[in-house]
Design an enzyme around this catalytic site. Structure first.
Site, PDB file in Angstrom:
ATOM      1  N   HIS A   1       0.872  -1.174   0.000  1.00 39.84           N
ATOM      2  CA  HIS A   1       0.000   0.000   0.000  1.00 39.84           C
ATOM      3  C   HIS A   1       0.913   1.230   0.000  1.00 39.84           C
ATOM      4  O   HIS A   1       1.592   1.500   0.998  1.00 39.84           O
ATOM      5  CB  HIS A   1      -0.905  -0.006   1.227  1.00 39.84           C
ATOM      6  CG  HIS A   1      -1.815  -1.201   1.282  1.00 39.84           C
ATOM      7  ND1 HIS A   1      -2.207  -1.786   2.462  1.00 39.84           N
ATOM      8  CD2 HIS A   1      -2.403  -1.911   0.280  1.00 39.84           C
ATOM      9  CE1 HIS A   1      -3.000  -2.805   2.198  1.00 39.84           C
ATOM     10  NE2 HIS A   1      -3.131  -2.904   0.879  1.00 39.84           N
TER      11      HIS A   1
ATOM     12  N   GLU B   1       1.594   3.888   2.813  1.00 35.41           N
ATOM     13  CA  GLU B   1       2.163   3.433   4.083  1.00 35.41           C
ATOM     14  C   GLU B   1       3.681   3.605   4.040  1.00 35.41           C
ATOM     15  O   GLU B   1       4.461   2.650   4.061  1.00 35.41           O
ATOM     16  CB  GLU B   1       1.733   1.993   4.342  1.00 35.41           C
ATOM     17  CG  GLU B   1       0.220   1.875   4.503  1.00 35.41           C
ATOM     18  CD  GLU B   1      -0.318   0.460   4.470  1.00 35.41           C
ATOM     19  OE1 GLU B   1       0.492  -0.496   4.493  1.00 35.41           O
ATOM     20  OE2 GLU B   1      -1.547   0.289   4.416  1.00 35.41           O
TER      21      GLU B   1
ATOM     22  N   HIS C   1       3.427  -3.192   7.030  1.00 33.78           N
ATOM     23  CA  HIS C   1       2.288  -2.322   6.719  1.00 33.78           C
ATOM     24  C   HIS C   1       2.147  -1.197   7.742  1.00 33.78           C
ATOM     25  O   HIS C   1       2.808  -1.185   8.783  1.00 33.78           O
ATOM     26  CB  HIS C   1       0.992  -3.141   6.708  1.00 33.78           C
ATOM     27  CG  HIS C   1       0.800  -3.951   5.466  1.00 33.78           C
ATOM     28  ND1 HIS C   1       0.122  -3.494   4.365  1.00 33.78           N
ATOM     29  CD2 HIS C   1       1.232  -5.196   5.156  1.00 33.78           C
ATOM     30  CE1 HIS C   1       0.125  -4.427   3.425  1.00 33.78           C
ATOM     31  NE2 HIS C   1       0.802  -5.470   3.885  1.00 33.78           N
TER      32      HIS C   1
ATOM     33  N   GLU D   1       2.361  -4.376  11.554  1.00 33.55           N
ATOM     34  CA  GLU D   1       1.664  -3.102  11.378  1.00 33.55           C
ATOM     35  C   GLU D   1       2.256  -2.024  12.275  1.00 33.55           C
ATOM     36  O   GLU D   1       2.572  -2.268  13.442  1.00 33.55           O
ATOM     37  CB  GLU D   1       0.177  -3.261  11.713  1.00 33.55           C
ATOM     38  CG  GLU D   1      -0.574  -4.235  10.833  1.00 33.55           C
ATOM     39  CD  GLU D   1      -1.037  -3.609   9.513  1.00 33.55           C
ATOM     40  OE1 GLU D   1      -0.801  -2.407   9.303  1.00 33.55           O
ATOM     41  OE2 GLU D   1      -1.658  -4.339   8.714  1.00 33.55           O
TER      42      GLU D   1
END
Length: 376
Positions: free
Chosen positions: A168, A171, A261, A337
């Site tokens: 993504h 990010e 992420h 994350e």
């Protein structure tokens, strides 16, 4: 006269009205071919010493509207040193923030950008390292190179560790994470790095989505595809990034996999594992626990109390990178994350979660990877 521009690397914003500095009306721009919006990156000129109020009028229609709760905008005057505004207000529809600029130009972004030039510098640093090589996996839809950095030498008995980031593109903290991980791995005087390279070869894709990164997208590539939903059946036309990396993985094999992420809503650092995927055993559970316990021991930025709720398994899960890798190779395979906001467990009033903290988390993660290998 006030001017707002975004025609530069990763720039993204729509201007509704900038005639009144006390009510600069903006809209979050969609990804280039997808109904996705949240990333912004723009320059405000001509407002030195003027009290400016800026409004994202469609914040409530963002892809992750909960991401605005507790969020503070990232700001820079020189594009090298970034800090957080001290306040911002979300009313459920609009996000309002303000600044009295000290200089004629000021940049605003959702998170500190990782420019394409810095990505090229990262590749150059890899090329200059005696333990790393850079190879080209193929071309993206826009014709950019998709590069792989290999650290160490593959040999019989050596483990194969894969790390990918920035599926993504918005990010950006993920490529800072990789930058920190790589710089420590290149340091031949670091005992953790030396031991890792004795036992493993690393395969690192620092930017899985070059096109989306340059275009200023949040989650999709140039063809409007969310790459982290393309792993089960990647397409060389619409998702060649995944098809190329997956093909190389099948060629090398995978013993450990990390997919890096950022999460817009949760203000924590955490990992998501594979407890819901068929074939997950107590051995796999212990490997995930060992990785988490080690990372928590070496950095207080990491925690295990908050994260994603475990979903019931469906074949749709195999479209996600870490789930597909686990299903294919049966190895330790995690999604890591980081927050866009701040780390609620260790808040920083000036910088929030930042590029510097992302880099240090990347460095610390090497110790968790070593612990994973030591336990085999």
């Amino acid at each position: 006269m006030i001017r707002i521009s975004s025609q530069f690397d990763s720039g993204a914003i729509e201007v509704v009205d900038a005639s009144d500095p006390t009510n600069i009306r903006l809209r979050l721009r969609d990804d280039n071919t997808a109904d996705v919006r949240q990333w912004f990156h723009f320059r405000l000129q001509g407002a030195r010493a003027q009290a400016c109020t800026l409004v994202f009028e469609n914040a409530g229609q963002a892809t992750f509207p909960g991401g605005w709760e507790g969020y503070r905008v990232v700001v820079s005057y020189d594009r090298r040193n970034w800090f957080r505004l001290q306040s911002g207000h979300y009313d459920g529809q609009r996000y309002v923030f303000g600044l009295t600029p000290d200089f004629d130009s000021v940049y605003f972004a959702y998170f500190e950008p990782f420019p394409w030039e810095r990505h090229l510098d990262l590749l150059g640093t890899a090329d200059a390292s005696p333990v790393a090589t850079v190879s080209d996996l193929g071309a993206t839809p826009d014709g950019r190179d998709l590069n792989l950095i290999t650290i160490g030498r593959a040999a019989p008995g050596k483990r194969r560790i894969w790390v990918i980031a920035r599926q993504h593109p918005g990010e950006t903290m993920t490529e800072f994470f990789v930058e920190g991980l790589l710089e420590r791995l290149y340091d031949t005087s670091d005992p953790v790095s030396r031991r890792l390279l004795e036992r493993a070869c690393f395969f690192v894709v620092p930017n899985m989505n070059p096109d989306g990164s340059v275009r200023g997208n949040l989650r999709t590539n140039a063809r409007g595809v969310n790459l982290n939903r393309a792993w089960r059946e990647p397409d060389m036309t619409d998702s060649p990034e995944v098809a190329l990396v997956r093909a190389r993985m099948l060629g090398t094999g995978v013993d450990v996999f990390l997919d890096i992420h950022g999460d817009e809503t949760l203000p924590f650092v955490f990992v998501d594992g594979n407890g819901m995927v068929p074939g997950f055993t107590e051995v796999h559970a212990r490997a995930e626990q060992r990785f988490s316990d080690t990372l928590r021991a070496v950095t207080p930025d990491f925690q295990t109390e908050r994260g994603y709720a475990q979903d019931r398994f469906s074949d749709e899960m195999l479209t996600l990178a870490s789930k597909w890798v686990f299903h294919q190779f049966g190895c330790l395979s995690l999604t890591l994350e980081m927050p866009f906001k701040d780390n609620a467990n260790l808040p920083d009033g000036l910088f929030g979660w930042s590029a510097a903290r992302s880099r240090r988390l990347g460095e610390a993660t090497l110790q968790a990877l070593l612990a994973a290998l030591d336990a085999e």
